[in-house]
Enzyme design. Structure first.
Site, PDB file in Angstrom:
ATOM      1  N   HIS A  60      -1.632  -7.681   2.467  1.00  0.00           N
ATOM      2  CA  HIS A  60      -1.725  -8.224   3.836  1.00  0.00           C
ATOM      3  C   HIS A  60      -2.929  -7.733   4.625  1.00  0.00           C
ATOM      4  O   HIS A  60      -3.148  -8.159   5.756  1.00  0.00           O
ATOM      5  CB  HIS A  60      -0.422  -7.972   4.616  1.00  0.00           C
ATOM      6  CG  HIS A  60      -0.167  -6.553   5.013  1.00  0.00           C
ATOM      7  ND1 HIS A  60      -0.283  -6.129   6.312  1.00  0.00           N
ATOM      8  CD2 HIS A  60       0.217  -5.481   4.302  1.00  0.00           C
ATOM      9  CE1 HIS A  60       0.034  -4.842   6.383  1.00  0.00           C
ATOM     10  NE2 HIS A  60       0.337  -4.427   5.169  1.00  0.00           N
ATOM     11  N   THR A  73      12.377  -7.092 -10.615  1.00  0.00           N
ATOM     12  CA  THR A  73      11.904  -8.452 -10.910  1.00  0.00           C
ATOM     13  C   THR A  73      10.602  -8.723 -10.156  1.00  0.00           C
ATOM     14  O   THR A  73      10.516  -8.474  -8.955  1.00  0.00           O
ATOM     15  CB  THR A  73      12.980  -9.482 -10.498  1.00  0.00           C
ATOM     16  OG1 THR A  73      14.156  -9.184 -11.241  1.00  0.00           O
ATOM     17  CG2 THR A  73      12.528 -10.904 -10.795  1.00  0.00           C
ATOM     18  N   CYS A 114      -0.441   0.747  10.731  1.00  0.00           N
ATOM     19  CA  CYS A 114       0.898   0.218  10.554  1.00  0.00           C
ATOM     20  C   CYS A 114       1.831   0.651  11.660  1.00  0.00           C
ATOM     21  O   CYS A 114       2.987   0.273  11.681  1.00  0.00           O
ATOM     22  CB  CYS A 114       1.456   0.645   9.217  1.00  0.00           C
ATOM     23  SG  CYS A 114       0.410   0.082   7.912  1.00  0.00           S
ATOM     24  N   GLN A 139      -7.777  -0.298   3.229  1.00  0.00           N
ATOM     25  CA  GLN A 139      -8.608  -0.857   4.299  1.00  0.00           C
ATOM     26  C   GLN A 139      -9.938  -1.375   3.780  1.00  0.00           C
ATOM     27  O   GLN A 139     -10.569  -2.206   4.416  1.00  0.00           O
ATOM     28  CB  GLN A 139      -8.861   0.201   5.389  1.00  0.00           C
ATOM     29  CG  GLN A 139      -7.630   0.563   6.189  1.00  0.00           C
ATOM     30  CD  GLN A 139      -7.175  -0.557   7.133  1.00  0.00           C
ATOM     31  OE1 GLN A 139      -7.956  -1.410   7.533  1.00  0.00           O
ATOM     32  NE2 GLN A 139      -5.904  -0.551   7.479  1.00  0.00           N
ATOM     33  N   GLY A 158       0.810  -1.213   0.000  1.00  0.00           N
ATOM     34  CA  GLY A 158       0.000   0.000   0.000  1.00  0.00           C
ATOM     35  C   GLY A 158       0.848   1.270   0.000  1.00  0.00           C
ATOM     36  O   GLY A 158       0.525   2.252  -0.679  1.00  0.00           O
ATOM     37  N   THR A 159       1.925   1.257   0.759  1.00  0.00           N
ATOM     38  CA  THR A 159       2.763   2.454   0.854  1.00  0.00           C
ATOM     39  C   THR A 159       3.347   2.814  -0.512  1.00  0.00           C
ATOM     40  O   THR A 159       3.292   3.978  -0.941  1.00  0.00           O
ATOM     41  CB  THR A 159       3.896   2.216   1.879  1.00  0.00           C
ATOM     42  OG1 THR A 159       3.302   1.917   3.142  1.00  0.00           O
ATOM     43  CG2 THR A 159       4.796   3.425   2.007  1.00  0.00           C
TER      44      THR A 159
HETATM   45  N1  PLP Z   1      -2.998   2.953   3.521  1.00  0.00           N
HETATM   46  C1  PLP Z   1      -3.782   2.585   4.558  1.00  0.00           C
HETATM   47  C2  PLP Z   1      -5.143   3.175   4.705  1.00  0.00           C
HETATM   48  C3  PLP Z   1      -3.303   1.662   5.491  1.00  0.00           C
HETATM   49  O1  PLP Z   1      -4.079   1.301   6.523  1.00  0.00           O
HETATM   50  C4  PLP Z   1      -1.996   1.137   5.325  1.00  0.00           C
HETATM   51  C5  PLP Z   1      -1.431   0.222   6.341  1.00  0.00           C
HETATM   52  O2  PLP Z   1      -1.905   0.172   7.432  1.00  0.00           O
HETATM   53  C6  PLP Z   1      -1.244   1.534   4.210  1.00  0.00           C
HETATM   54  C7  PLP Z   1      -1.782   2.454   3.339  1.00  0.00           C
HETATM   55  C8  PLP Z   1       0.130   0.976   3.965  1.00  0.00           C
HETATM   56  O3  PLP Z   1       0.050  -0.313   3.431  1.00  0.00           O
HETATM   57  P1  PLP Z   1       1.309  -1.298   3.468  1.00  0.00           P
HETATM   58  O4  PLP Z   1       1.438  -1.789   4.865  1.00  0.00           O
HETATM   59  O5  PLP Z   1       0.951  -2.407   2.514  1.00  0.00           O
HETATM   60  O6  PLP Z   1       2.493  -0.535   3.001  1.00  0.00           O
END
Ligand code: PLP
Length: 390
Positions: free
Chosen positions: A203, A239, A327, A181, A73-74
């Site tokens: 995840h 990759t 996180c 989420q 997500g990040t």
């Molecule tokens: N965006 C939201 C709303 C999240 O809750 C999170 C993680 O808690 C992320 C982004 C980041 O995702 P990742 O842990 O896959 O980098």
């Protein structure tokens, strides 16, 4: 007797479902080729990767070529903001977002401010809702992107993305939504939502960690965030993680299979938890929107208690909860979301998030209500400033 352990931190992460692990296993050993290699080993990996892409595309209502696999997500959030902003930087230098986005969006925006972009951080109401009209008012001639999350990770509020997208479409500004989420428990269809970019993370929906997706609608200007090889049709070098992509595809399909039943079940548990906590614990407060919230999210504040102490007391009772963002559980960083919905320091300091998932049932909810009541009472008695309770 082993202590009972209850996991109510599904917004932080979820365990992989057994079918996901099974689907990934061959790619850890026999099917190990590099998906970019021309030989048979590579072709086998490529076929699995493209199969996974098609399945994820189906899950999101997208076309396979609109799916970019990322590390999570990040990265998806950063790649969306950076990708669009850089593509149009000569003419467009303004980004619109909200004050309650995840740090993956907020910190990326702050970095972009250092590079000379302007960012409007829209306020939210006391339930955590962005006002679509304010989005419209914030858009100017040089707005390059609007980024508003689909569901908030701390308080669970669902944002009016479909209404916002009607405005951004009309104004010709691309819209990104962080659906990290939302993806496991709500239907996420990129066409119905009207978004141009969307972030998803493996995840959070019982898939692997370290894999995510950035949906990029065909025709959306995007500069790669990671420069390297020509993977992901030149949109993301590196990759490909075939095993994780296959696991993610399986997790998406499983989520879609029983989403309605499981969401209804979670809503039932969530409402039982909310009703119980508000009935049993004096001066308990529910944070976030009363109706428009994630099926599994219950966020509370307990004036006079200390959330760190509550977490530790619950942990000692075998219960996993969270006080901050998904996180950063365990991080002493104060929430930026709770002040944004107008909570004073006493309610921010005493906040606790319980996020329900597949492993939880009614008996666990009832046990948590009891233990939480005890923990709040003890913390309040200690003056709410206990430091390290051990
Ligand atoms: N965006 C939201 C709303 C999240 O809750 C999170 C993680 O808690 C992320 C982004 C980041 O995702 P990742 O842990 O896959 O980098």
């Amino acid at each position: 007797m082993a202590q009972r352990r209850i996991y109510m931190d599904h917004a932080a992460t979820t365990p992989m479902r057994p079918e996901v692990v099974q689907a990934m296993l061959p790619f850890a050993s026999e099917v190990f080729g590099n998906a970019s290699s021309l030989h048979a080993f590579g072709r086998e990996a490529r076929a699995a990767l493209e199969g996974a892409r098609e399945r994820v595309a189906g899950f999101l209502g997208a076309r396979p070529e609109e799916i970019v696999f990322t590390s999570g997500g990040t990265e998806s959030d950063n790649a969306a903001l950076w990708g669009v902003a850089m593509a149009r930087r000569d003419t467009h230098r303004h980004v619109v977002t909200s004050r309650i986005e995840h740090h993956a969006v907020l910190n990326a925006c702050q970095f972009m401010e250092k590079l000379g972009f302007r960012v409007t951080y829209l306020p939210v109401d006391s339930g955590g809702m962005v006002d679509p009209e304010e989005v419209g008012r914030a858009i100017g001639p040089d707005t390059t992107l609007v980024s508003i999350m689909m569901a908030n990770n701390e308080i669970g509020t669902l944002e009016p993305i479909e209404t916002i997208s009607r405005i951004t479409r009309e104004r010709g500004v691309p819209l990104h939504t962080d659906a990290v989420q939302a993806c496991g428990s709500l239907p996420v269809d990129v066409v119905a939502l009207g978004v141009d970019l969307l972030s998803l993370s493996g995840h959070k929906l019982y898939g692997p960690k370290g894999i995510g997706v950035l949906y990029v609608r065909r025709g959306t200007p995007l500069v790669p965030f990671l420069h390297g090889g020509e993977q992901e049709t030149r949109r993301r070098g590196g990759t490909e993680n075939v095993a994780a992509a296959v696991g993610l595809a399986m997790a998406c399909e499983l989520a879609a299979q029983d989403r309605t039943e499981e969401s209804d079940r979670l809503k039932g548990l969530r409402d039982r938890l909310i009703r119980g906590v508000l009935a049993v614990i004096p001066d308990a407060r529910l944070n976030g929107h009363e109706m428009l919230r994630l099926p599994g999210n219950a966020s509370f504040s307990f004036e006079g208690a200390d959330s760190q102490a509550l977490l530790i007391r619950l942990d000692l009772a075998g219960i996993a909860a969270s006080n901050g963002s998904a996180c950063a559980s365990g991080s002493p960083q104060p929430s930026h979301v709770l002040p944004a919905i107008g909570l004073p320091a006493g309610l921010t300091r005493s906040a606790l998030r319980l996020s329900l998932g597949r492993s939880n049932d009614e008996a666990e909810v009832d046990f948590v209500i009891e233990e939480l009541a005890r923990a709040v009472e003890q913390s309040r008695r200690a003056g709410g400033v206990e430091g390290n309770v051990r």
